[in-house]
Design a protein around this motif. Structure first.
Motif, PDB file in Angstrom:
ATOM      1  N   LEU A 181       0.841  -1.206   0.000  1.00 50.77           N
ATOM      2  CA  LEU A 181       0.000   0.000   0.000  1.00 50.77           C
ATOM      3  C   LEU A 181       0.874   1.253   0.000  1.00 50.77           C
ATOM      4  N   ALA A 182       1.960   1.198   0.782  1.00 54.10           N
ATOM      5  CA  ALA A 182       2.874   2.348   0.811  1.00 54.10           C
ATOM      6  C   ALA A 182       3.535   2.547  -0.550  1.00 54.10           C
ATOM      7  N   PHE A 183       3.910   1.443  -1.197  1.00 49.73           N
ATOM      8  CA  PHE A 183       4.469   1.552  -2.555  1.00 49.73           C
ATOM      9  C   PHE A 183       3.433   2.176  -3.502  1.00 49.73           C
ATOM     10  N   GLY A 184       2.179   1.755  -3.329  1.00 47.98           N
ATOM     11  CA  GLY A 184       1.112   2.321  -4.168  1.00 47.98           C
ATOM     12  C   GLY A 184       1.008   3.826  -3.976  1.00 47.98           C
ATOM     13  N   ALA A 185       1.089   4.273  -2.732  1.00 52.57           N
ATOM     14  CA  ALA A 185       1.048   5.716  -2.455  1.00 52.57           C
ATOM     15  C   ALA A 185       2.245   6.413  -3.084  1.00 52.57           C
ATOM     16  N   CYS A 186       3.421   5.758  -3.028  1.00 52.58           N
ATOM     17  CA  CYS A 186       4.624   6.343  -3.656  1.00 52.58           C
ATOM     18  C   CYS A 186       4.432   6.463  -5.178  1.00 52.58           C
ATOM     19  N   ALA A 187       3.801   5.443  -5.763  1.00 53.02           N
ATOM     20  CA  ALA A 187       3.569   5.463  -7.212  1.00 53.02           C
ATOM     21  C   ALA A 187       2.632   6.610  -7.588  1.00 53.02           C
ATOM     22  N   LEU A 188       1.598   6.799  -6.781  1.00 54.06           N
ATOM     23  CA  LEU A 188       0.669   7.914  -7.030  1.00 54.06           C
ATOM     24  C   LEU A 188       1.407   9.249  -6.955  1.00 54.06           C
ATOM     25  N   TRP A 189       2.240   9.364  -5.913  1.00 53.37           N
ATOM     26  CA  TRP A 189       3.018  10.600  -5.750  1.00 53.37           C
ATOM     27  C   TRP A 189       3.921  10.828  -6.966  1.00 53.37           C
ATOM     28  N   ALA A 190       4.581   9.749  -7.416  1.00 49.98           N
ATOM     29  CA  ALA A 190       5.495   9.886  -8.558  1.00 49.98           C
ATOM     30  C   ALA A 190       4.737  10.281  -9.816  1.00 49.98           C
TER      31      ALA A 190
END
Lengths: 601, 251
Positions: free
Chosen positions: A263-272
């Protein structure tokens, strides 16, 4: 002196002594640590004044960090030194509490797993103290390796591992904040807000598996946040590989962290994607998917008992209801010699509510400003805090849940609050006020921290049964005697504290659920039947049960029934004069009876 | 001149530490490695690859926080994967096996992380000013005081002053009964005098014991078959002190 010479001297001073005050920030933190050490020492040796000194020490530790957060100019290096010193100092408070031994049942559960791993050298060894851990061998492997490598015992090595986890996590969370917040000013505010999480006071330095997983997960997130901005192909590959390896390590170390990481990776992907481009976000998306698959495979193939293990926590949350005791402090009975002072309750609640309001405000303001995607993060933080507040008040394990979830939840909280007030905190005359508010917020986190108020300092009034502590010299001595002098495979009946020690330190089979053995007034047929049907060899009797107040609302448990009244002294002494029973150990509080003659006769 | 400059090359220092640590182990093999030497080795074998890997992942010198955090995380990752491999292999987790495997794995990881071809790393300068020296000295003094206070208070904690433990374990069984060893351990501060009173039916036997703090004394008692022996321990230097411990053995 000419103007040129003067300006040259000033320039040289700037070059040779850049930002000299940071060293004195560190000195102040060390002074605060000394105050906490003296507070612990006073409490340990039975002297008064420890509590006041503890709070003074905490203030002295936190203030330099808060002062730095409201200082307008700071270099990344200076900020890093301050955060590093703060991390080391806060990690050290756990060592001050119990320098050579694990003092909390959670750590003892992992002690058993580590000792088993070193003794048998294989995975999958059953751990009766924490069955799910046999599916998550990360911590015992690291603790065992360090113990064997250094020649230290498992407990000192585990204390070192716990401290390393605490320091690593704080540094990496600060790195996340510097990546996502606009400048080091806001990041510094974020670090102070993160320090208000109820786990930072002590729990994050425990030798428990979520702390190790948290370092791996934080590292993976930092790599994922760095990845989109890197042009060099070799470095991109290295960052990707590091994040992937860290997510694999997380999957084999701790269940909840391995579920949170994708989920944290998903949030990072959204941010990127929002801050750069879809192409830049692609490797992070791959990391999210891969990490999720690895977690699923591990849960399905190896750690199949995870859901069954986690389910009681969700059931407890669902069936939770408020009691005056819980509102007053963590299920501690009113008969305990001390209840938390009113100011602690008020400050803890005020700090929590302030963060909740700030996160909600940040979410609403961002949404109204038309940046709807950016409103998700503060909204998640606010929702998380609201759930945590409900759990804290309603659940019998509210304090534990707060302590365990704090290190995760306070990352979005720190981002939301620092994003909202980061710039305002450093504005003009309000700086000292801002620093004072930040100190108060961190102190509020200490007020609601886990372990709870009555075991914040070592020593103190004894409590008969304690879920979160209960380990002292008399119990350790008895457990070590059991481990040395009773035959391997012996079955020992004991109260809750004794059961943990028998399983973990003595390596004997602990037999729970024998309430009659401790509560019946005489050694009658029911007691005898219980002892025989459970093939008990030894009975561990802690005489403290009859006269000390119980924490956690519990004198005896283990068979699904909560016994909330104390057994009488006579009931505990019934084995003293029994035929065919030997009293083989007596250290004043704890007596151990050999009942083999009675059970087999 | 108020400023001195120390120049270091972390790569060289790291490798030197690894080699020194490995040498320490080599010299100590067979004679046992002290915990301190082990701690140095562990720090070298685990943190050097972590440090080098962190520099490779985050080459910007101003990216200090990720570098420091990554050093810790990579050191723990190295420990995890070395440990996993060792446990998975059919080898005994003996000290030499663990030590040498970690040293070799640490060296290989260091080589992979930082030893390969790459841009030359600039030297870093550590500037030491009198003010900074004073601050470092103050930190050292405060940390030493913190450790001292904690260690001393541990030694004087009431938990360690608890009266006296009394233990009984069977030693052997003879024709005349069971031989039981009764062990007394004093946790009193300084020397303390006790009397161990053995009551076997009509017989009473008193054994005086004088014990220093932490000292143990074992007494073997033969318990005739069919008899009970009760052992009571009392303080003889404090006449008003009641019975402090009591054991019982049925033969």
């Amino acid at each position: 002196m000419s103007a040129v010479a003067a300006s040259g001297a000033a320039a040289r001073r700037r070059v040779t002594s850049p930002e000299p005050d940071i060293a004195w920030h560190v000195v102040a933190m060390c002074a605060g640590l000394l105050l906490v050490a003296v507070a612990d020492a006073l409490a340990r040796t039975g002297h008064a004044g420890g509590t006041a000194l503890f709070w003074l020490g905490e203030i002295v530790v936190i203030t330099p960090m808060a002062a730095l957060a409201v200082t307008p100019a700071r270099s990344p290096r200076r900020f890093a030194v301050a955060v590093g010193a703060f991390a080391v100092v806060t990690a050290s408070t756990r060592w001050l509490y119990s320098p050579a031994r694990f003092a909390f049942p959670d750590e003892l559960q992992h002690l058993l797993a580590t000792q088993n791993l070193l003794a048998q050298g294989r995975f999958g060894i059953a751990n009766p103290a924490l069955p799910i851990e046999s599916s998550y061998p990360g911590l015992p492997v690291v603790g065992g390796l360090l113990a064997r490598l250094t020649g230290l015992g498992v407990e000192p090595a585990g204390i070192v591992v716990g401290a390393a986890c605490h320091v690593g996590t704080v540094l990496l969370v600060a790195a996340v904040l510097t990546r996502l917040l606009p400048d080091t000013r806001a990041a510094a505010v974020g670090v102070v807000v993160y320090a208000a999480n109820p786990g930072l006071a002590r729990f994050m330095a425990f030798y428990v598996y979520e702390n190790l997983a948290l370092v791996f997960a934080s590292f993976a997130v930092v790599c994922a946040l760095t990845l989109p901005g890197v042009a060099d192909v070799r470095r991109r590959r290295a960052l990707f590989a590091a994040a992937a390896v860290a997510s694999l390590a997380t999957a084999i170390t701790h269940h909840v962290t391995s579920i949170v990481l994708p989920l944290a990776f998903g949030a990072c992907a959204l941010w990127a994607r929002r801050s750069r481009s879809a192409a830049a976000a692609r490797p992070v998306v791959i990391l999210a998917v891969t990490s999720g698959l690895v977690t699923l495979v591990w849960l399905a193939a190896v750690a199949r008992g995870t859901w069954a293990y986690l389910q009681p926590y969700t059931v407890q949350l669902g069936a939770a209801r408020a009691t005056p005791q819980r509102l007053r402090g963590d299920g501690v009975r009113a008969v305990l010699p001390s209840t938390p002072p009113l100011w602690e309750l008020l400050l803890g609640a005020a700090g929590f509510v302030a963060l909740l309001v700030a996160c909600t405000w940040a979410a609403v303001a961002t949404w109204r400003a038309g940046r709807r995607w950016h409103a998700v993060l503060p909204a998640v933080a606010a929702l998380g805090l609201a759930v945590l507040a409900a759990a804290r008040v309603l659940s019998p394990r509210g304090s534990e849940l707060t302590g365990r979830s704090g290190p995760f939840l306070y990352v979005p909280v720190a981002l939301a609050v620092a994003g909202l007030v980061g710039a305002a905190a450093t504005a003009g005359r309000r700086r000292s006020v801002s620093a004072a508010v930040l100190v108060a917020v961190v102190l509020a986190g200490v007020c609601i921290s886990w372990p709870v108020f009555w075991e914040r300092l070592p020593g103190g009034s004894p409590a008969a049964t304690v879920f979160e502590r209960g380990v002292d010299a008399r119990i350790v001595a008895a457990a070590e005697w059991v481990g040395r002098h009773t035959p391997t495979g012996s079955r020992v009946a004991a109260d809750d504290n004794g059961l943990v020690e028998v399983e973990t330190r003595a390596h004997r089979d602990a037999v729970p659920g024998l309430a009659d053995v401790f509560y019946r007034a005489t050694l009658d047929d029911r007691v005898l039947g219980e002892l025989r049907s459970n093939r008990v060899d030894y009975v561990w009797v802690d005489r403290l049960l009859s006269r000390a107040p119980a924490a956690d609302d519990l004198y005896y448990g283990g068979d699904g029934v909560r016994y909330t009244t104390a057994p009488t002294a006579a009931a505990l002494a019934k084995f003293d004069a029994a035929t065919a029973v030997d009293c083989v150990f007596d250290n004043g509080e704890i007596a151990i009876y050999d009942v083999r003659g009675l059970v087999r006769g | 001149m108020t400023t001195s400059t120390l120049t270091t090359r972390p790569l060289v220092v790291g490798w030197t530490v690894v080699v020194l640590a490995a040498a320490t182990v080599t010299l100590s093999t067979g004679g046992g490695v002290s915990a301190w030497a082990g701690a140095v080795l562990a720090a070298a074998a685990l943190s050097v690859p972590g440090r080098l890997g962190a520099r490779r992942l985050f080459p910007d010198p101003d990216d200090v926080l990720p570098r420091l955090g990554a050093t810790v995380a990579l050191a723990l990752l190295v420990a995890l994967f070395v440990g996993v491999v060792l446990v998975a292999l059919p080898v005994t987790l003996s000290r030499p096996v663990v030590v040498w495997t970690t040293v070799v794995a640490g060296a290989v990881a260091s080589l992979a992380a930082g030893g390969g071809a790459g841009p030359a790393r600039p030297s870093r300068s550590l500037r030491v000013t009198p003010a900074r020296l004073a601050a470092i000295a103050a930190c050292g003094a405060l940390v030493a005081a913190t450790v001292g206070v904690t260690v001393v208070s541990q030694r004087h904690a009431p938990a360690a002053r608890e009266a006296t433990a009394m233990w009984a374990v069977p030693v052997s069984r003879t024709a005349s009964g069971e031989v039981v060893r009764v062990t007394v351990e004093s946790h009193e501060q300084g020397r303390a005098a006790f009397v161990l009173r053995l009551l076997d039916g009509s017989q009473v036997r008193d054994l005086p014991l004088v014990l220093a703090a932490g000292q143990q004394r074992g007494v073997e008692v033969t318990v005739p078959a069919g008899h009970d022996v009760v052992c009571r321990l009392v303080r003889s230097d404090r006449p008003r002190t009641p019975v402090v411990r009591q054991l019982r053995w049925n033969a």
